[in-house]
Each structure stands twice: as structure tokens, then as C-alpha cells.
Design a protein around this motif. Structure first.
Motif, short mmCIF file in Angstrom:
data_model
loop_
_atom_site.label_atom_id
_atom_site.label_comp_id
_atom_site.label_asym_id
_atom_site.label_seq_id
_atom_site.Cartn_x
_atom_site.Cartn_y
_atom_site.Cartn_z
N VAL A 156 0.89 -1.16 0.00
CA VAL A 156 0.00 0.00 0.00
C VAL A 156 0.93 1.21 0.00
O VAL A 156 1.72 1.40 0.92
CB VAL A 156 -0.93 -0.02 1.22
CG1 VAL A 156 -1.81 1.22 1.23
CG2 VAL A 156 -1.79 -1.28 1.19
N ASN A 157 0.84 2.03 -1.05
CA ASN A 157 1.86 3.05 -1.27
C ASN A 157 1.28 4.40 -1.69
O ASN A 157 0.82 4.53 -2.82
CB ASN A 157 2.82 2.54 -2.36
CG ASN A 157 4.17 3.16 -2.25
OD1 ASN A 157 4.73 3.25 -1.16
ND2 ASN A 157 4.72 3.61 -3.36
N PRO A 158 1.30 5.40 -0.79
CA PRO A 158 1.74 5.37 0.60
C PRO A 158 0.80 4.51 1.44
O PRO A 158 -0.37 4.33 1.10
CB PRO A 158 1.66 6.82 1.04
CG PRO A 158 1.42 7.63 -0.18
CD PRO A 158 0.84 6.75 -1.20
N ASN A 159 1.36 4.06 2.56
CA ASN A 159 0.62 3.09 3.37
C ASN A 159 -0.35 3.76 4.35
O ASN A 159 -0.06 4.80 4.89
CB ASN A 159 1.65 2.26 4.16
CG ASN A 159 1.03 1.10 4.90
OD1 ASN A 159 0.06 0.51 4.44
ND2 ASN A 159 1.58 0.77 6.06
N ASN A 160 -1.48 3.10 4.53
CA ASN A 160 -2.40 3.44 5.61
C ASN A 160 -2.30 2.27 6.59
O ASN A 160 -2.57 1.14 6.18
CB ASN A 160 -3.82 3.55 5.04
CG ASN A 160 -4.86 3.74 6.11
OD1 ASN A 160 -4.54 4.04 7.24
ND2 ASN A 160 -6.12 3.55 5.74
N PRO A 161 -1.85 2.43 7.81
CA PRO A 161 -1.84 3.67 8.60
C PRO A 161 -0.49 4.32 8.83
O PRO A 161 -0.44 5.35 9.52
CB PRO A 161 -2.38 3.18 9.95
CG PRO A 161 -1.78 1.81 10.09
CD PRO A 161 -1.74 1.25 8.68
N THR A 162 0.63 3.82 8.30
CA THR A 162 1.91 4.44 8.66
C THR A 162 2.14 5.78 7.94
O THR A 162 2.91 6.61 8.41
CB THR A 162 3.10 3.52 8.31
OG1 THR A 162 3.09 3.29 6.89
CG2 THR A 162 3.02 2.18 9.04
N GLY A 163 1.50 5.95 6.77
CA GLY A 163 1.66 7.19 6.00
C GLY A 163 2.97 7.26 5.23
O GLY A 163 3.26 8.27 4.61
N THR A 164 3.78 6.18 5.28
CA THR A 164 5.08 6.20 4.61
C THR A 164 4.99 5.51 3.24
O THR A 164 4.08 4.71 3.00
CB THR A 164 6.13 5.48 5.47
OG1 THR A 164 5.59 4.24 5.92
CG2 THR A 164 6.52 6.33 6.67
N ALA A 165 5.98 5.80 2.38
CA ALA A 165 5.95 5.25 1.02
C ALA A 165 7.28 4.60 0.68
O ALA A 165 8.31 4.95 1.26
CB ALA A 165 5.64 6.37 0.03
N CYS A 185 -0.49 -3.21 -5.82
CA CYS A 185 -0.06 -1.94 -5.26
C CYS A 185 -1.29 -1.05 -5.10
O CYS A 185 -1.90 -0.64 -6.08
CB CYS A 185 0.98 -1.31 -6.19
SG CYS A 185 1.72 0.12 -5.46
N ASP A 186 -1.65 -0.79 -3.85
CA ASP A 186 -2.81 0.05 -3.56
C ASP A 186 -2.34 1.50 -3.48
O ASP A 186 -1.54 1.86 -2.63
CB ASP A 186 -3.42 -0.41 -2.21
CG ASP A 186 -4.60 0.43 -1.77
OD1 ASP A 186 -4.68 1.62 -2.14
OD2 ASP A 186 -5.44 -0.10 -1.00
N GLU A 187 -2.84 2.32 -4.41
CA GLU A 187 -2.42 3.72 -4.47
C GLU A 187 -3.58 4.66 -4.13
O GLU A 187 -3.82 5.66 -4.81
CB GLU A 187 -1.87 4.03 -5.87
CG GLU A 187 -0.62 3.22 -6.20
CD GLU A 187 0.07 3.65 -7.50
OE1 GLU A 187 -0.54 4.43 -8.27
OE2 GLU A 187 1.20 3.20 -7.74
N VAL A 210 -4.27 -0.55 -7.66
CA VAL A 210 -5.62 -0.22 -7.20
C VAL A 210 -5.68 1.28 -6.93
O VAL A 210 -4.85 1.82 -6.20
CB VAL A 210 -5.96 -1.00 -5.90
CG1 VAL A 210 -7.35 -0.62 -5.40
CG2 VAL A 210 -5.86 -2.50 -6.13
N ARG A 211 -6.64 1.97 -7.55
CA ARG A 211 -6.83 3.41 -7.36
C ARG A 211 -8.27 3.68 -6.92
O ARG A 211 -9.14 2.86 -7.19
CB ARG A 211 -6.61 4.15 -8.69
CG ARG A 211 -5.20 4.11 -9.21
CD ARG A 211 -4.41 5.22 -8.55
NE ARG A 211 -3.20 5.50 -9.28
CZ ARG A 211 -3.06 6.47 -10.20
NH1 ARG A 211 -4.05 7.24 -10.53
NH2 ARG A 211 -1.91 6.65 -10.79
N VAL A 227 -9.03 -0.66 -11.08
CA VAL A 227 -7.81 -1.46 -11.02
C VAL A 227 -7.15 -1.36 -12.40
O VAL A 227 -7.84 -1.42 -13.42
CB VAL A 227 -8.14 -2.94 -10.73
CG1 VAL A 227 -6.87 -3.79 -10.73
CG2 VAL A 227 -8.87 -3.09 -9.40
N VAL A 228 -5.84 -1.18 -12.43
CA VAL A 228 -5.10 -1.23 -13.69
C VAL A 228 -4.19 -2.45 -13.63
O VAL A 228 -3.45 -2.62 -12.65
CB VAL A 228 -4.24 0.04 -13.89
CG1 VAL A 228 -3.38 -0.09 -15.15
CG2 VAL A 228 -5.11 1.28 -13.98
N ALA A 229 -4.26 -3.29 -14.63
CA ALA A 229 -3.44 -4.50 -14.66
C ALA A 229 -3.34 -5.01 -16.10
O ALA A 229 -4.04 -4.49 -17.00
CB ALA A 229 -4.05 -5.58 -13.76
#
Ligand SMILES: Cc1ncc(COP(=O)(O)O)c(C=O)c1O
Length: 353
Positions: A156-165, A185-187, A210-211, A227-229
Motif C-alpha cells: 500500500v503506497n503510501p501506506n495506511n496507517p503508517t503514512g510512509t511510502a 499496489c494500492d495507491e 488499485v486506485r 484497477v489497472v493490470a
């Protein structure tokens, strides 16, 4: 007499957690929703649904127009895009189509909760890779986990819940090193972050992105995402979906939202500006608040956490207590709001500390 039992996996699963606060009239800063609302063009498009006595609402929604717009903006063929009812549906379809009960799924921990519940209810073996103490993505450990040749790997990028990428180059490297693994990759927060795996050319055939329109576009209540794939991955997802899960208003709103790129840019700049002012104001109170690459901040409250959560609740403000997440003991996740909302939050915390 008891009703028939569900599948054993479902009987053993934990219920999906839906925040049970009384939300009416509260300032909701716990779910990373856009506090400004969508583009005015969305409102105009939605009100046009009431023309012709609202007959459009009697019709099932079709995806062509939104697919064409996304295809044009992202420079991706329509066969490589699937419209879904929220990112949650996209995630669910990926699990339905790609994992079997004896497969392994590699998940960073903590991450967005839907991935864990999907992995649990679909019976996959879950290999969790803990985030680092400084909340950075565990790159080395994640690569090592690929030795098990997992069926799916989640980022997950950036990640929920850390908020980091984590860097896009690194995700590309991961895809190349694990060609048999579907890398999801969840965006959801990509508009705030500004970097996307869709910029990787050629796009790895094992990457599914995933958007959603729920965050920066402000359409969480309408439920629309994509989803793009690779076209073959999308064709597999089509086999497990229901045809009309995305409502007509959601499709109309998403098209209007995509057509207003000025609004989106202005929103992102506003969130960044408000995030810095909010963090600065909280740090001024001696509170350990940190900005992230998303639309939420993290407040490291430590032992003061219960006191702060209940003080905020008593002043009508809901925030997300992340203490149950690995490495986030005493941490609150707080959505960045409009200036008036942030002022209310800062004043409430001032009284509490
Ligand atoms: C990382 C992430 N992915 C997906 C979602 C859910 O998005 P949607 O509303 O499109 O289902 C969220 C919502 O908070 C999220 O944080």
C-alpha cells in the motif's frame, strides 16, 4: 433451531470492523475522507441526473465513458482497466480471482485492513512482514519473503496507517524479481504522494494497481474506483465480478471529477498547506505530530493517548486510535481537515494537554 452454518473459514473469521461511533454531528477525522467535498462539476453532473424526471436513475450504469476517460488520461488501453465499486471491491476481486486456499500472501504489517480480512476469509496462508520501527517499508525483509514464491504480495503506497511510502523503482525491482507473484499496489493516496507505479514503462505484467475516487476526488460516499493490470488479469477479474456493482451516479460523478484537474491540483495543494500548519500548531503545543505523504497526520500520544481520545470525543471530534496496529502503540491517525476544522482540533487538544 439454528440456521445453517457458513463455510468454516467464515465462521472462524473476525467480523469486518466498521467504526461504531455515533457519527451524527461529529467532526469525523478518523477515515481519511476529503473534508472539502468534490469538484463543483461533480455536483452539476449529479444534479443533471434529476432532469427528465430522473429517468437515468432507472437505468443500469455502463462503464464505457469512464473507461475511455481513464484510458485517455492515463495512456492505458481500456482492456487494462476495471472499474469497481470502491477500491475495496477491487481488492476483493483480486483475492477471489488469484488466490487458492493453499497459496501464500505476503502482507506488510500494519497495512490497510481490507487486505488482511480478504486474505483471512479466502483461506490464504498469510506471511506478515513488519514495518520498521521508524515506520519505513521493510524492503529487505519483503524481498526475502519472496523466496516462498507467494501467489500475491501486497504493497500500500503510501501506506495506511503508517503514512510512509516506498520508491517506485524498488516496486519495479520487486516485480522483476518475483515474476510468478501478483504484486498488488494500492495507491489510494497517490494524488497526495505524487508518485505512481503506472509511470513504470513497460508496466510489469505481474503488477496490479488499485486506485480510488474516495480520497482526493472526494467521492467516498459514492463508491467508485479502478484497477489497472495486464489485460489477462483484468479479464480474470471480470469473471468474478457482478456486472452492475458501480451505480450510475458514481459513474457520472467520477467522469465529472476526472474532467476537473484544476480542482484536484488545488485540493492537493490545500491539503499539503493545511497539513504543515496543523503539524506546526500541534508541535507548538508540545505534541509529537508528524506529516505523511497522504491526507492524514500521525500523532504520537504515548501514555496520554486515552486522555486525548476521550477529551476529543467529548468535544465532538473522532480520530482513529491505531494502538492495535503493530508498531503504532499510542498513535492517533488524524485526517487533515479544512482550516476551521483544524482550528477546532487544535483548540480541543490545547484544552486536553
Ligand atoms: C489504502 C486504502 N485503500 C483502500 C481504501 C478504501 O477505498 P474505497 O473507499 O475506494 O473502497 C482505503 C480507505 O481508507 C485506504 O486507506
Amino acid at each position: 433451531m439454528k440456521p445453517p452454518p457458513p463455510r468454516p473459514l467464515i465462521a472462524a473469521a473476525r467480523p469486518v470492523e466498521i467504526p461504531d461511533h455515533h457519527r451524527e454531528g461529529m467532526l469525523r477525522l478518523d477515515m481519511n475522507e476529503n473534508q472539502w467535498g468534490p469538484s463543483p462539476r461533480v455536483l452539476t453532473a449529479l444534479s443533471s441526473l434529476l432532469d427528465d424526471d430522473g429517468r437515468t436513475l432507472s437505468l443500469y450504469g455502463f462503464h464505457e465513458q469512464l473507461l475511455d476517460l481513464l484510458s485517455e488520461q492515463l495512456h492505458i488501453p481500456t482492456e487494462e482497466i476495471l472499474i469497481t465499486a470502491g477500491a475495496d471491491e477491487g481488492i476483493s476481486l483480486l483475492f477471489d480471482a488469484f488466490r487458492d486456499s493453499d497459496d501464500t500472501v505476503v502482507l506488510p504489517d500494519p497495512t490497510f485492513v481490507t487486505f488482511l480480512s480478504e486474505a483471512e476469509t479466502t483461506g490464504a496462508t498469510i506471511q506478515r512482514v513488519p514495518y520498521r520501527e521508524d515506520l519505513q517499508f521493510p524492503r529487505q525483509e519483503f524481498l526475502e519473503a519472496m523466496a516462498a514464491r507467494p501467489r500475491m504480495a501486497i504493497i500500500v503506497n503510501p501506506n495506511n496507517p503508517t503514512g510512509t511510502a516506498v520508491g517506485i523503482d524498488w516496486i519495479e525491482e520487486l516485480c522483476n524479481k518475483a515474476p510468478d507473484t501478483l504484486v498488488v499496489c494500492d495507491e489510494a493516496y497517490v494524488e497526495y504522494h505524487g508518485e505512481t507505479t503506472l509511470s513504470i514503462r513497460p508496466r510489469p505484467t505481474n503488477l496490479a494497481v488499485v486506485r480510488t475516487f474516495s480520497k482526493a476526488y472526494g467521492l467516498a460516499g459514492l463508491r467508485v474506483a479502478f484497477v489497472v493490470a495486464h489485460a489477462e488479469v483484468v479479464a480474470s477479474l471480470q469473471k468474478v465480478r457482478t456486472p452492475f456493482s458501480v451505480s450510475t451516479p458514481a459513474l457520472v460523478a467520477a467522469c465529472a471529477a476526472l474532467e476537473d484537474s484544476d480542482f484536484l491540483q488545488a485540493h492537493v495543494l490545500m491539503v499539503r498547506k493545511e497539513m504543515s500548519s496543523l503539524v506546526e500548531a500541534l508541535q507548538g503545543l508540545g505534541i509529537d505530530a508528524k506529516p505523511t505523504r497522504t491526507n492524514f497526520i500521525l500523532l504520537h500520544a504515548g501514555h496520554d493517548k486515552p486522555k486525548l481520545v476521550s477529551a476529543l470525543a467529548s468535544q465532538g471530534i473522532i480520530v482513529s486510535d491505531r494502538s492495535h496496529d503493530a508498531g503504532l502503540e499510542g498513535v492517533l491517525r488524524i485526517t487533515v481537515g479544512r482550516p476551521d476544522q483544524n482550528e477546532r482540533l487544535v483548540n480541543a487538544l490545547k484544552r486536553a494537554v
